[in-house]
Design a protein around this motif. Structure first.
Motif, PDB file in Angstrom:
ATOM      1  N   ALA A 122       0.837  -1.204   0.000  1.00  0.00           N
ATOM      2  CA  ALA A 122       0.000   0.000   0.000  1.00  0.00           C
ATOM      3  C   ALA A 122       0.871   1.252   0.000  1.00  0.00           C
ATOM      4  N   ALA A 123       1.931   1.251   0.796  1.00  0.00           N
ATOM      5  CA  ALA A 123       2.819   2.427   0.879  1.00  0.00           C
ATOM      6  C   ALA A 123       3.464   2.707  -0.477  1.00  0.00           C
ATOM      7  N   ARG A 124       3.896   1.642  -1.149  1.00  0.00           N
ATOM      8  CA  ARG A 124       4.536   1.803  -2.459  1.00  0.00           C
ATOM      9  C   ARG A 124       3.591   2.473  -3.457  1.00  0.00           C
ATOM     10  N   HIS A 125       2.276   2.229  -3.291  1.00  0.00           N
ATOM     11  CA  HIS A 125       1.308   2.836  -4.202  1.00  0.00           C
ATOM     12  C   HIS A 125       0.644   4.059  -3.585  1.00  0.00           C
ATOM     13  N   GLN A 126       1.207   4.527  -2.476  1.00  0.00           N
ATOM     14  CA  GLN A 126       0.727   5.735  -1.781  1.00  0.00           C
ATOM     15  C   GLN A 126      -0.761   5.674  -1.463  1.00  0.00           C
ATOM     16  N   LEU A 127      -1.157   4.523  -0.945  1.00  0.00           N
ATOM     17  CA  LEU A 127      -2.559   4.353  -0.556  1.00  0.00           C
ATOM     18  C   LEU A 127      -2.685   4.540   0.955  1.00  0.00           C
ATOM     19  N   THR A 128      -3.764   5.201   1.356  1.00  0.00           N
ATOM     20  CA  THR A 128      -4.017   5.415   2.784  1.00  0.00           C
ATOM     21  C   THR A 128      -4.764   4.207   3.349  1.00  0.00           C
ATOM     22  N   LEU A 129      -4.312   3.717   4.503  1.00  0.00           N
ATOM     23  CA  LEU A 129      -5.020   2.628   5.171  1.00  0.00           C
ATOM     24  C   LEU A 129      -5.599   3.118   6.483  1.00  0.00           C
ATOM     25  N   HIS A 130      -6.855   2.744   6.735  1.00  0.00           N
ATOM     26  CA  HIS A 130      -7.481   3.078   8.016  1.00  0.00           C
ATOM     27  C   HIS A 130      -7.469   1.890   8.971  1.00  0.00           C
ATOM     28  N   GLU A 131      -7.219   0.739   8.436  1.00  0.00           N
ATOM     29  CA  GLU A 131      -7.111  -0.449   9.292  1.00  0.00           C
ATOM     30  C   GLU A 131      -6.232  -1.475   8.604  1.00  0.00           C
ATOM     31  N   LEU A 132      -5.432  -2.158   9.415  1.00  0.00           N
ATOM     32  CA  LEU A 132      -4.574  -3.227   8.905  1.00  0.00           C
ATOM     33  C   LEU A 132      -4.381  -4.191  10.069  1.00  0.00           C
ATOM     34  N   SER A 133      -5.270  -5.184  10.170  1.00  0.00           N
ATOM     35  CA  SER A 133      -5.223  -6.019  11.374  1.00  0.00           C
ATOM     36  C   SER A 133      -5.297  -7.513  11.061  1.00  0.00           C
ATOM     37  N   PRO A 134      -4.296  -8.263  11.536  1.00  0.00           N
ATOM     38  CA  PRO A 134      -4.317  -9.714  11.351  1.00  0.00           C
ATOM     39  C   PRO A 134      -5.466 -10.323  12.156  1.00  0.00           C
ATOM     40  N   GLN A 135      -6.175 -11.297  11.574  1.00  0.00           N
ATOM     41  CA  GLN A 135      -7.334 -11.914  12.221  1.00  0.00           C
ATOM     42  C   GLN A 135      -7.214 -13.429  12.211  1.00  0.00           C
ATOM     43  N   GLN A 136      -7.822 -14.032  13.193  1.00  0.00           N
ATOM     44  CA  GLN A 136      -7.864 -15.502  13.242  1.00  0.00           C
ATOM     45  C   GLN A 136      -9.308 -15.898  13.522  1.00  0.00           C
ATOM     46  N   ALA A 137      -9.945 -16.594  12.570  1.00  0.00           N
ATOM     47  CA  ALA A 137     -11.317 -17.056  12.801  1.00  0.00           C
ATOM     48  C   ALA A 137     -11.279 -18.158  13.849  1.00  0.00           C
ATOM     49  N   SER A 138     -12.132 -18.068  14.865  1.00  0.00           N
ATOM     50  CA  SER A 138     -12.101 -19.075  15.929  1.00  0.00           C
ATOM     51  C   SER A 138     -12.882 -20.309  15.517  1.00  0.00           C
ATOM     52  N   LEU A 139     -12.559 -21.418  16.160  1.00  0.00           N
ATOM     53  CA  LEU A 139     -13.286 -22.658  15.879  1.00  0.00           C
ATOM     54  C   LEU A 139     -14.740 -22.521  16.293  1.00  0.00           C
ATOM     55  N   GLU A 140     -14.968 -21.767  17.368  1.00  0.00           N
ATOM     56  CA  GLU A 140     -16.333 -21.551  17.852  1.00  0.00           C
ATOM     57  C   GLU A 140     -17.172 -20.868  16.762  1.00  0.00           C
ATOM     58  N   GLU A 141     -16.561 -19.870  16.106  1.00  0.00           N
ATOM     59  CA  GLU A 141     -17.252 -19.192  14.998  1.00  0.00           C
ATOM     60  C   GLU A 141     -17.541 -20.174  13.870  1.00  0.00           C
ATOM     61  N   ALA A 142     -16.552 -21.007  13.573  1.00  0.00           N
ATOM     62  CA  ALA A 142     -16.718 -21.977  12.491  1.00  0.00           C
ATOM     63  C   ALA A 142     -17.883 -22.911  12.784  1.00  0.00           C
ATOM     64  N   PHE A 143     -17.954 -23.362  14.022  1.00  0.00           N
ATOM     65  CA  PHE A 143     -19.030 -24.262  14.437  1.00  0.00           C
ATOM     66  C   PHE A 143     -20.385 -23.559  14.351  1.00  0.00           C
ATOM     67  N   MET A 144     -20.436 -22.315  14.822  1.00  0.00           N
ATOM     68  CA  MET A 144     -21.704 -21.580  14.782  1.00  0.00           C
ATOM     69  C   MET A 144     -22.169 -21.352  13.361  1.00  0.00           C
ATOM     70  N   GLN A 145     -21.227 -21.028  12.494  1.00  0.00           N
ATOM     71  CA  GLN A 145     -21.581 -20.810  11.090  1.00  0.00           C
ATOM     72  C   GLN A 145     -22.075 -22.108  10.446  1.00  0.00           C
ATOM     73  N   LEU A 146     -21.386 -23.170  10.765  1.00  0.00           N
ATOM     74  CA  LEU A 146     -21.747 -24.481  10.216  1.00  0.00           C
ATOM     75  C   LEU A 146     -23.166 -24.872  10.617  1.00  0.00           C
ATOM     76  N   THR A 147     -23.493 -24.702  11.897  1.00  0.00           N
ATOM     77  CA  THR A 147     -24.821 -25.110  12.358  1.00  0.00           C
ATOM     78  C   THR A 147     -25.877 -24.086  11.954  1.00  0.00           C
ATOM     79  N   ALA A 148     -25.504 -22.813  11.869  1.00  0.00           N
ATOM     80  CA  ALA A 148     -26.454 -21.787  11.411  1.00  0.00           C
ATOM     81  C   ALA A 148     -26.902 -22.113  10.004  1.00  0.00           C
ATOM     82  N   GLU A 149     -25.966 -22.607   9.186  1.00  0.00           N
ATOM     83  CA  GLU A 149     -26.314 -22.963   7.817  1.00  0.00           C
ATOM     84  C   GLU A 149     -27.313 -24.115   7.764  1.00  0.00           C
TER      85      GLU A 149
END
Ligand code: ADP
Ligand code: MG
Length: 320
Positions: free
Chosen positions: A266-293
């Protein structure tokens, strides 16, 4: 080994267990995961012949429960509702079970010792705490030294020490080569205990997978990126060989890269970032999504012909 084949249970209009086919194998802990009301207890009762299937079949080492001679020596189970006579002592309760199953009385002392109830063995069961009752139920399951053990929500209502004890016990039983089948409505609990995972929702099979596979598929890591120059950022990311998905709130979710690499690009292309955050989807979320479906799927298709559950699972979880 426990084998289910098209196992189905209806209560009037309600389909509590819907065409379940899977095998529970020896030497590992198999977790049976599903939200409350998914059909776990009903399935386990059918395995023990306490409920009659509407359709399908279930076998224990190739045989129906009712055909087993001295069934406690084949399969031991801790179910939700424990049938302990409140006026009976732990010792007498176990002794009765032993006598009706051709089990030598010395086993009663062994299992009382194994679950840590020796000191209160002569006390009436009605004075037992939840944890002690659970330990007595487990003693009964272990009594016949069975090759197959089944536990329905064994950690419910236990203190951390009791939970730890049950987890360790299940793992050691599996390490002895036994078949261990344990239900829970908590993904976090299964992640700590189970080697293999069977997930159900509304009575249907949603996943039948090794725990390692489930974790690998579902613990997706990605980077959340927000920029006021979103369209240009997308082009730049694609140009850099990254795949980005819309997150729904205007942010982008970038797979297969790091925050550092995205920030530098982004810096090389002079783009402004308002957020840049590493994320990890939890297994609990995966389970909830699976059963919600599974809920969503029911609502949309009603009583029509169902798609194979594995396909549902694959379709939902290979998109990342
Ligand atoms: P779980 O153990 O996964 O929480 P259950 O097997 O107890 O789920 O229940 C599955 C579904 O079947 C639930 O909707 C429950 O209300 C229903 N059900 C269970 N037992 C009966 C019964 N004896 N009569 C009518 N409905 C039942
Ligand atoms: Mg239950």
């Amino acid at each position: 080994m426990i084998e289910l084949e098209g196992l189905t249970k209806r209560y009037g209009e309600k389909v509590a267990v819907n065409n379940l086919t899977f095998t529970v194998r020896p030497g590992i802990v198999t977790g049976f995961l599903g939200p409350n009301g998914a059909g776990k207890s009903t399935t386990m009762r059918m395995i023990l012949g306490l409920d009659h299937p509407t359709a399908g079949d279930v076998r224990i080492d190739g045989t129906h429960y009712h055909r087993l001679k001295n069934p406690l020596t084949y399969i031991g189970a801790l179910l939700e509702a424990k049938g302990v006579h409140p006026g009976r002592s732990a010792y007498n309760h176990l002794l009765c079970l032993a006598q009706s199953n051709g089990i030598p009385p010395r086993r009663v002392h062994e299992v009382l010792d194994a679950v840590g109830l020796t000191a209160v063995a002569r006390k009436k069961a009605k004075g037992f705490s939840l944890g002690m009752g659970q330990r007595l139920g487990i003693a009964a399951a272990l009594l016949g030294d069975p090759r197959i053990l089944m536990f329905d929500e064994p950690v419910n209502g236990l203190d951390p020490e009791g939970i730890h004890w049950i987890r360790t016990l299940m793992k050691s039983l599996a390490a002895q080569g036994r078949t261990v089948f344990v239900s829970s409505h908590l993904m976090s609990e299964m992640a700590l205990t189970a080697d293999h995972l069977v997930v159900i929702g509304q009575g249907r099979l949603l996943a039948d997978t090794s725990m390692a596979d489930f974790i690998e598929r579902n613990s997706r890591s990605y980077v959340r990126v927000r920029s006021p120059q979103r369209e240009r950022l997308l082009d730049v990311l694609h140009g850099g060989g990254m795949t980005a998905a819309e997150s729904g709130d205007g942010a982008l979710e970038v797979d297969g890269s790091t925050a550092e690499a995205i920030g530098e690009l982004a810096a090389r292309h002079q783009l402004t970032l308002h957020e840049l955050s590493p994320q990890q989807a939890s297994l609990e979320e995966a389970f909830m999504q699976l059963t919600a479906e599974s809920v969503e799927y029911h609502a949309h298709t009603g009583a029509g012909t169902p798609a194979p559950p594995q396909q549902q699972w694959g379709a939902s979880w290979t998109k990342g």
